[in-house]
Design an enzyme around this catalytic site. Sequence first.
Site, mmCIF file in Angstrom:
data_model
loop_
_atom_site.group_PDB
_atom_site.id
_atom_site.type_symbol
_atom_site.label_atom_id
_atom_site.label_comp_id
_atom_site.label_asym_id
_atom_site.label_seq_id
_atom_site.Cartn_x
_atom_site.Cartn_y
_atom_site.Cartn_z
ATOM 1 N N ARG A 549 -56.747 5.901 -30.629
ATOM 2 C CA ARG A 549 -55.556 5.870 -30.255
ATOM 3 C C ARG A 549 -54.964 5.145 -28.847
ATOM 4 O O ARG A 549 -55.799 4.431 -28.551
ATOM 5 C CB ARG A 549 -55.601 7.629 -29.336
ATOM 6 C CG ARG A 549 -55.923 8.803 -30.234
ATOM 7 C CD ARG A 549 -55.983 10.031 -29.541
ATOM 8 N NE ARG A 549 -56.663 11.072 -29.941
ATOM 9 C CZ ARG A 549 -57.632 11.583 -29.932
ATOM 10 N NH1 ARG A 549 -58.978 11.256 -29.207
ATOM 11 N NH2 ARG A 549 -58.273 12.313 -30.410
ATOM 12 N N SER A 610 -66.111 2.534 -27.232
ATOM 13 C CA SER A 610 -67.125 3.010 -27.667
ATOM 14 C C SER A 610 -68.210 2.560 -27.912
ATOM 15 O O SER A 610 -68.731 3.129 -29.587
ATOM 16 C CB SER A 610 -66.988 4.524 -28.201
ATOM 17 O OG SER A 610 -65.352 5.449 -27.613
ATOM 18 N N ASP A 664 -66.727 6.116 -24.006
ATOM 19 C CA ASP A 664 -66.463 7.114 -24.293
ATOM 20 C C ASP A 664 -67.133 8.655 -22.966
ATOM 21 O O ASP A 664 -66.474 9.037 -23.029
ATOM 22 C CB ASP A 664 -66.013 7.238 -26.364
ATOM 23 C CG ASP A 664 -67.447 7.331 -26.582
ATOM 24 O OD1 ASP A 664 -68.456 6.537 -25.668
ATOM 25 O OD2 ASP A 664 -67.411 7.712 -28.056
HETATM 26 C C1 BG6 Z 1 -62.642 11.922 -29.117
HETATM 27 C C2 BG6 Z 1 -62.623 10.569 -27.285
HETATM 28 O O1 BG6 Z 1 -61.651 13.131 -28.517
HETATM 29 O O2 BG6 Z 1 -63.972 11.470 -29.559
HETATM 30 C C3 BG6 Z 1 -63.271 9.565 -28.388
HETATM 31 O O3 BG6 Z 1 -60.719 10.625 -26.615
HETATM 32 C C4 BG6 Z 1 -64.741 9.476 -28.880
HETATM 33 O O4 BG6 Z 1 -63.354 8.497 -27.065
HETATM 34 C C5 BG6 Z 1 -64.976 10.736 -29.898
HETATM 35 O O5 BG6 Z 1 -64.904 8.424 -29.449
HETATM 36 C C6 BG6 Z 1 -65.993 11.212 -30.126
HETATM 37 O O6 BG6 Z 1 -65.889 11.885 -31.680
HETATM 38 P P1 BG6 Z 1 -65.392 11.501 -32.928
HETATM 39 O O7 BG6 Z 1 -66.196 12.916 -33.469
HETATM 40 O O8 BG6 Z 1 -64.698 11.493 -32.886
HETATM 41 O O9 BG6 Z 1 -66.506 10.433 -33.231
HETATM 42 C C1 GLC Z 2 -72.417 5.045 -30.367
HETATM 43 C C2 GLC Z 2 -71.727 4.187 -29.480
HETATM 44 C C3 GLC Z 2 -71.364 4.712 -28.190
HETATM 45 C C4 GLC Z 2 -70.690 5.663 -28.362
HETATM 46 C C5 GLC Z 2 -71.538 6.727 -28.962
HETATM 47 C C6 GLC Z 2 -70.632 7.984 -29.118
HETATM 48 O O1 GLC Z 2 -73.357 5.631 -30.060
HETATM 49 O O2 GLC Z 2 -72.994 2.926 -28.984
HETATM 50 O O3 GLC Z 2 -71.503 3.810 -27.374
HETATM 51 O O4 GLC Z 2 -71.308 6.383 -26.697
HETATM 52 O O5 GLC Z 2 -71.090 5.961 -30.167
HETATM 53 O O6 GLC Z 2 -69.102 7.754 -29.612
#
Ligand code: BG6
Ligand code: GLC
Length: 924
Positions: A549, A610, A664
């Site tokens: 995003r 992340s 994240d």
């Molecule tokens: C989102 C966050 O809502 O959730 C992200 O904005 C995060 O930063 C993510 O990595 C994690 O969830 P998923 O299911 O999208 O991997």
């Molecule tokens: C993976 C990444 C970590 C992140 C997590 C959730 O473990 O290594 O940095 O926070 O995924 O998205």
Amino acid sequence: MDFIGSLGLQQREGVPSCPQEGLPCPSNSSELVQECLQQFKVTGAQLRQIQISLLDSMEQALKGQASPASAVRMLPTYVGSTPHGTEQGDFVVLELGATGASLRVLWVTLMGIEGHKMEPRSQEFVIPQEVMLGPGQQLFDFAARCLSEFLDALPVGNQGLQLGFSFSFPCHQTGLDKSTLISWTKGFRCSGVEGQDVVQLLRDAIQRQGTYSIDVVAVVNDTVGTMMGCEPGVGPCEVGLVVDTGTNACYMEEARHVAVLDEDRGRVCISVEWGSFSDDGALGPVLTIFDRTLDHESLNLGAQRFEKMIGGLYLGELVRLVLAHLAQCGVLFGGYTSPALLRQGSILLEHVAEIEDPSAGAARVHAILQDLGLNPSASDAEFVQHVCAAVCTRAAQLCAAALAAVLSRLQHSREQQTLQIAVATGGRVFERHPRFLSILQETVMLLAPECDVSFIPSVDGGGQGVAMVTAVAARLAAHRCLLEETLAPFRLTREQLAAVQAQMREAMAKGLQGEASSLRMLPTYVRDTPDGSERGDFLALDLGGTNFRVLLVHVATGGVQITSQIYSIPECVAQGSGQQLFDHIVDCIVDFQEKQGLSGQSLPLGFTFSFPCTQLGLDQGILLNWTKGFNASDCEGQDVVCLLREAIRRRQAVELNVVAIVNDTVGTMMSCGYEDPHCEVGLIVGTGTNACYMEELRNVAIVAGDSGHMCINMEWGAFGDDGSLSMLSTRFDASVDQASINPGKQRFEKMISGMYLGEIVRHTLLHLTSLGVLFRGQQTQRLQTRDIFKTKFLSEIESDSLALRQVRAILEDLGLSLTSDDALMVLEVCQAVSQRAAQLCGAGVAAVVEKIRENRGLEELTVSVGVDGTLYKLHPHFSSLVAATVRELAPRCVVTFLQSEDGSGKGAALVTAVACRLAQMTCV
Ligand code: BG6
Ligand code: GLC
Ligand code: GLC
């Protein structure tokens, strides 16, 4: 075998029940006899009325509409198909309740299709009356003793035996081996059994007896045994009809018509339990004064009215009541009533059948009456034969009307003009009575002329059929065992979870100290949660979850406003070159800026990235390694902010002001912290899983300073990469790990997060298929396809509002063709896998909150955890299982879970805002 003592009639010896009240004694004897016989005549119209009314009662009950006690019950059995003929093996069958006071044990060997038929061995035992009317435990102990006695005579040794229990009373079945007695019928009234699972009662008794190792694998009604034991003729036999002590039928109904079942396909055998039918409108006109007396004196007053006009337990008694009445009126036996004639139960089905025997009847009638202490004249004997004929003819006709109702139902539900069907018949009335079957056949022809019915007598009283059902049940039970064995390693005990928590604590401490640990415990340079004074417009990027995003975040007094756009990152880009990946990211930013009218502006930017990064400051993050399916080359070991800036330069785009790079988990904690100052933990359970929390700076060895806090990105996905989780790892975890792009890495994450749970389930399903437990052992190409089983299916399949048939539809969309049993097992696999994931995650959270509590020397800690991630948010039970585990393992922490509504981009913007404010303050 005799019925004495099993009549189910209250013994009121010596109390004359005749002459029947309300019936005058006309002077002319033949007139009186005619009058009595007349009462037993049922007209064609009356039979049709009974047929219609019974059909109506059946259809109401199928629809699940409240059934009065007078209606038929329509009880689903767990028999879904007629025998294939392939069933094999040795089975013990125990029959209780079909034939009066007798209990039968059989040894049945099924030989499959090829094998020759083997005659079963059997033994009958008479159940003493005090056992039939005593405590339930006594009855079941008696049954267990009979079993032992029978087996003692066979060379069975210590082998485990499989038993089919033919229990012929109305029962609510909830499985092939689970059946609750609704009410006793036919002269049984043991205390403490109604409302209980009779299979369990039998199992308990066998265990008390303790001589043989016998597993009760199936329970069936006698009608079902009769139907299932029928040798398949031209077509399968789909109706079982029993007229023994009582009467009943079963038939194969379309499952979709049975409201209580959650099934839209296939057929299921329904036990009609027509004995309880007693619709006043239809039965009232045919009930005689003798029927009323019989009912009045029975153990189950007002119940089973239809059965009491047909069942073998009652035919002799009806005859006796008529004869006693006629004798008391002076018409028979010179007006003499012997004590035996006045005693209930003195005339049995056997007597009636013999009296009606066309060749020997005339001779036997004298002997039978003399045994009753009577001295019959020739005309008396003839009258008695007429009475027997009248009572039995009516019984056969009524039975025919009921069978015709079942046939109409079948014809209707199968939408067939003419129905060709085989009916298996069983029970002593058929076996003994010379004319019962022929009257029944004639009447059925009249009432259901469009049905072509063949009647097939059952083999060995249904024992073979019970063995067939038992064979199927045994196969299912063996499958269940294999399923349980397969899932056992997923089921973690409290001790195992506490050990995970303890190991996590140890790894945290080591990581913080900079010692070797699978937890990296990365400092983030975020020192505080937001205080609400942050202001301004910020750009944010959110990379690493399901969606990439770009966001514009407006932080003002009234709160935070977000405008965002999702861009896709094709797999070839995520796993291509680093340059390609960052060029793509910049393209998306430029596109967003153009759309938002932000081109040319250089807003401060917060970058949620992340993945594990070593940070030396807020705006610097050196990528340690990719996780979660990203694998762009030449990025590991590089500063991600630099890679972004270089891409901007290549694109000759407006320079971006990258102020902060945040994980994240941190973005989520900050975002939730904006609303709740207690939020000091960030948790992600999505594509990947990870947590961060506010640690005391003094505990963080690699950052200078002793006071204050710092948010630590634990990177707990890698927990266990040193082998410490190997005890918990299943063969399926190993397969998933091996097939991933980072084998041996992120072992904790691979047991918990969305990217992997579907794969764990898929590998488990493949294994169960190879064991023959699922999908009839047929491996499908589809199921061998990697990632075909998405984690979102777990959420859908486990949703409480979904019926099993919808579960099946989801799986069928995947190209899997499965039965309801398969669907149920797939559901159980999903539950086991997601439950373990949630519990492991809970053990991790428990370690974190306990650490915070101890850091602060608190007796009790109140803390909030900001959470994000599709698995946590979409799965119906994940969040509550996590919370329950934390409560269990960290009882001194009061933990509130806050779901992040705005994603972590908002948190990244807030971190950026704080940094900008601090920077401005430094400048001043
Ligand atoms: C989102 C966050 O809502 O959730 C992200 O904005 C995060 O930063 C993510 O990595 C994690 O969830 P998923 O299911 O999208 O991997
Ligand atoms: C993976 C990444 C970590 C992140 C997590 C959730 O473990 O290594 O940095 O926070 O995924 O998205
Ligand atoms: C009674 C029982 C029924 C059984 C029938 C024939 O009606 O309730 O379950 O099938 O007798 O034995």
